[in-house]
Design an enzyme around this catalytic site. Structure first.
Site, PDB file in Angstrom:
ATOM      1  N   TRP A   1     -39.590  -4.149 -28.277  1.00 11.86           N
ATOM      2  CA  TRP A   1     -40.234  -4.976 -27.061  1.00 11.86           C
ATOM      3  C   TRP A   1     -41.502  -4.192 -26.405  1.00 11.86           C
ATOM      4  O   TRP A   1     -42.338  -4.586 -26.075  1.00 11.86           O
ATOM      5  CB  TRP A   1     -39.370  -5.552 -25.945  1.00 11.86           C
ATOM      6  CG  TRP A   1     -38.429  -6.671 -26.396  1.00 11.86           C
ATOM      7  CD1 TRP A   1     -37.045  -6.512 -26.654  1.00 11.86           C
ATOM      8  CD2 TRP A   1     -38.896  -7.899 -26.912  1.00 11.86           C
ATOM      9  NE1 TRP A   1     -36.581  -7.696 -27.057  1.00 11.86           N
ATOM     10  CE2 TRP A   1     -37.797  -8.504 -27.258  1.00 11.86           C
ATOM     11  CE3 TRP A   1     -40.103  -8.469 -27.028  1.00 11.86           C
ATOM     12  CZ2 TRP A   1     -37.649  -9.777 -27.798  1.00 11.86           C
ATOM     13  CZ3 TRP A   1     -40.100  -9.863 -27.730  1.00 11.86           C
ATOM     14  CH2 TRP A   1     -38.781 -10.597 -28.011  1.00 11.86           C
ATOM     15  N   TYR A   2     -41.188  -2.766 -26.391  1.00 10.10           N
ATOM     16  CA  TYR A   2     -42.137  -1.791 -25.670  1.00 10.10           C
ATOM     17  C   TYR A   2     -43.167  -1.752 -26.637  1.00 10.10           C
ATOM     18  O   TYR A   2     -44.484  -2.052 -26.573  1.00 10.10           O
ATOM     19  CB  TYR A   2     -41.559  -0.722 -25.299  1.00 10.10           C
ATOM     20  CG  TYR A   2     -42.524   0.480 -25.041  1.00 10.10           C
ATOM     21  CD1 TYR A   2     -43.020   0.431 -23.583  1.00 10.10           C
ATOM     22  CD2 TYR A   2     -42.915   1.447 -25.792  1.00 10.10           C
ATOM     23  CE1 TYR A   2     -43.919   1.408 -23.155  1.00 10.10           C
ATOM     24  CE2 TYR A   2     -43.996   2.380 -25.371  1.00 10.10           C
ATOM     25  CZ  TYR A   2     -44.486   2.379 -24.065  1.00 10.10           C
ATOM     26  OH  TYR A   2     -45.405   3.467 -23.856  1.00 10.10           O
ATOM     27  N   HIS A   3     -42.907  -1.562 -27.986  1.00  8.16           N
ATOM     28  CA  HIS A   3     -43.981  -1.253 -29.074  1.00  8.16           C
ATOM     29  C   HIS A   3     -44.900  -2.589 -28.967  1.00  8.16           C
ATOM     30  O   HIS A   3     -45.917  -2.468 -29.480  1.00  8.16           O
ATOM     31  CB  HIS A   3     -43.203  -0.839 -30.334  1.00  8.16           C
ATOM     32  CG  HIS A   3     -42.761   0.470 -30.295  1.00  8.16           C
ATOM     33  ND1 HIS A   3     -43.629   1.715 -30.208  1.00  8.16           N
ATOM     34  CD2 HIS A   3     -41.710   1.020 -30.235  1.00  8.16           C
ATOM     35  CE1 HIS A   3     -43.136   2.784 -30.388  1.00  8.16           C
ATOM     36  NE2 HIS A   3     -41.812   2.353 -30.233  1.00  8.16           N
TER      37      HIS A   3
ATOM     38  N   SER B   1     -45.737  -4.855 -26.699  1.00  5.15           N
ATOM     39  CA  SER B   1     -46.664  -4.695 -26.035  1.00  5.15           C
ATOM     40  C   SER B   1     -47.637  -3.778 -26.074  1.00  5.15           C
ATOM     41  O   SER B   1     -48.978  -4.154 -25.856  1.00  5.15           O
ATOM     42  CB  SER B   1     -45.978  -4.609 -24.563  1.00  5.15           C
ATOM     43  OG  SER B   1     -45.598  -3.382 -24.512  1.00  5.15           O
TER      44      SER B   1
END
Length: 538
Positions: free
Chosen positions: A432-434, A436
């Site tokens: 989920w971080y990547h 974004s």
């Protein structure tokens, strides 16, 4: 019996005989005068040979009454009523507020908010001499109809009460306009103490700042303002934390402790977990230093170093951070601090309006906002994923959208989006971080195409590292999401790598990013994307 009256308040004169007024001049009877004495009772005097003598007596009595202290006070009150009674409430409140010199900054901010949002819309245009208990009661009923919270109702009523009582003391009202008014009944509820399970959940929620505040409040029993003023120098022993200041949650400025004098402090027990969190979420410096340095979170280092570098190059720099301590060192170096929350549209709009109003232009925007939450895609909640996207994508692009109109009008500008290379490469447990960061890279590319005709450069610059140092705020998130179950072994391996010395050596120091962003390019447009640094600067 006929009488002749003089001006109002002067009394009258007459003759107590059968002759008409036309014969008084030739009548042998004495003139009599009648007037109100100082106590208000009627006084009658006789023995005046001529009308002029009677008039002279009434005139002297009238002048004596006018010169008396009681009459002067009454006259002064009449003048006040005439002057202030016709004022609108907003005008009177402005004068009243100017005299409240004892109010602290936070109280002034709270007062302004209550006046602007609750009191002025209801009674701001009303003339002061028209207030009565019915008007005040209708004000309370209006707040009730608008579903205003009881606490706010109580505070707004108290402020209105203070202003109206001030007017009553001036003599604007014969009877108090608050007479028999039933004020809002606010009964503060008892504080809710979270359970151990709720505390564990809180420690895995929010960004680094929130995590640090939660840890200090739960571990050391600090108020939220005291926790926001975290300082490594306050660790006076391995198990003792010294509370010496707080961040005022209204003004966002450092202040003395509540209910204590300047310089007073208190020592509280410091659990090992809390001590480790403070040390991990702040830059390392010797604990025995005598230099008073406030904590600056790692995610703010690039932005703070860049702001300081741009200021050194002659730029007028506004440094925006969510909390007051976010730019403490840069502020001391000359950067203008600006409180801004990229998850709050109104906060961003207010900040941009303030800059444009003060300077008339914005030449460079450096977007350094970021939020990291780890865990397997399957395990991380949709709400947490959405929150991360709102900060890393919507917040950054939203800030760019607010500055573009100004840059278009001035036919030039530069937008620098700082994204770790996590926007081009990926690692396990960071889906989920990547996502974004990939989205931020793509939006930057499209934004560059759209704004190029207006002379606006959009640049992506990335620290040459994964950008995913495992801070204590991410540890519980990763552990809570994937520490157990199917992805537990993978989560342990990811944590080991992120905490490794090899990963630490790949980190670019903030100074490298600062130099790259601040580097002027007068003869050529900047590259659309650059990766900066690889390990410590030499």
């Amino acid at each position: 019996m006929a009488t002749k009256r003089l001006a109002r308040g002067m009394g009258s004169f007459f003759k107590d005989c059968e002759h008409p007024t036309s014969r008084w001049a030739k009548c042998p009877h004495f003139y009599k005068v009648r007037y109100r004495g100082p106590a208000g009772s009627q006084v009658e005097e006789s023995g005046f040979l001529t009308s002029d003598a009677a008039i002279d007596r009434l005139t002297s009595v009238y002048k004596a009454k006018k010169a008396s202290p009681a009459n002067q006070a009454s006259q002064a009150q009449s003048e006040r009523i005439e002057k202030y009674g016709q004022l609108r409430f907003r005008e009177y409140a402005t004068e009243w507020k100017a005299g409240q010199r004892h109010l602290g900054p936070a109280t002034v901010v709270s007062l302004d908010s209550l006046l602007q949002h609750h009191i002025y819309p209801a009674v701001g245009s009303r003339r002061m001499n028209t207030f009565d208990p019915k008007v005040v009661d209708n004000f309370i009923r209006t707040m009730e109809r608008n579903s205003v919270g009881l606490a706010t109702q109580s505070n707004a009523y108290d402020k209105l009460k203070s202003i109206l009582l001030d007017a009553h003391h001036l003599g604007l009202f014969e009877d108090s306009p608050l007479l028999d008014v039933s004020p809002p009944q606010y009964d503060p509820k008892r504080a809710v103490i979270p359970s151990p399970e709720e505390l564990r959940a809180l420690r895995g929620t929010g960004d680094d700042v929130f995590q640090l505040v939660v840890e200090l409040m739960s571990g050391c029993g600090l108020r939220n303002g005291e926790a926001a003023a975290v300082n490594l120098s306050n660790i006076v022993a391995d198990d003792v934390y010294r509370v010496s200041e707080q961040v005022n949650q209204v003004t966002k400025q450092y202040d003395r402790l509540k209910h204590r004098k300047v310089g007073e402090y208190r020592d509280v027990p410091l659990p090992r977990r809390t001590k480790n969190t403070i040390e991990s979420l702040t830059p390392a410096w010797p604990h025995d230093t005598r230099t008073h340095r406030r904590a600056t979170l790692p995610r703010l280092q690039n932005g703070e170093a860049t702001a300081t570098k741009l200021h050194e190059l002659g730029y007028l720099v506004y440094g925006a951070a969510r909390y007051a301590h976010g730019l403490a060192d840069a502020s001391a170096a000359g950067v203008i601090p600006l409180t801004m929350d990229v998850s709050d549209d109104e906060s961003m709009q207010t900040g941009i309006r303030r800059i444009v109003a003060a300077t008339g232009r914005i030449d460079v925007l450096v977007n350094n906002t970021g939020y990291g939450s780890y865990g397997a895609v399957e395990d991380v909640s949709i709400n947490e994923a959405r929150h991360q996207a709102e900060i890393n994508v919507s917040g950054a692009v939203g800030l760019a959208r607010l500055t573009i109109p100004c840059m278009c009008e001035q036919r030039g500008g530069k937008i620098v989006n700082v994204t770790p290379v996590g926007g081009r490469f990926h690692s396990p447990q960071g889906g989920w971080y990547h996502a974004s960061k990939f989205a931020m890279e793509a939006l930057s590319d499209y934004l560059r195409l759209e704004t190029k005709p207006f002379g606006i450069d959009v640049v992506i610059t990335s620290p040459a590292t994964s950008g995913h140092r495992a801070t204590p705020s991410r540890l519980p998130k990763l552990h809570a999401a994937s520490g157990t179950g199917s992805y537990a072994a993978q989560a342990v391996a990811v944590l080991a790598e992120l905490n490794s010395e090899a990963n630490a050596r790949r980190e670019s120091p903030p100074s490298v990013m600062a130099k790259a962003i601040a580097r002027p390019s007068p003869h050529a447009s900047p590259r659309s994307a650059t990766s900066q640094g690889s390990g410590p600067a030499h």
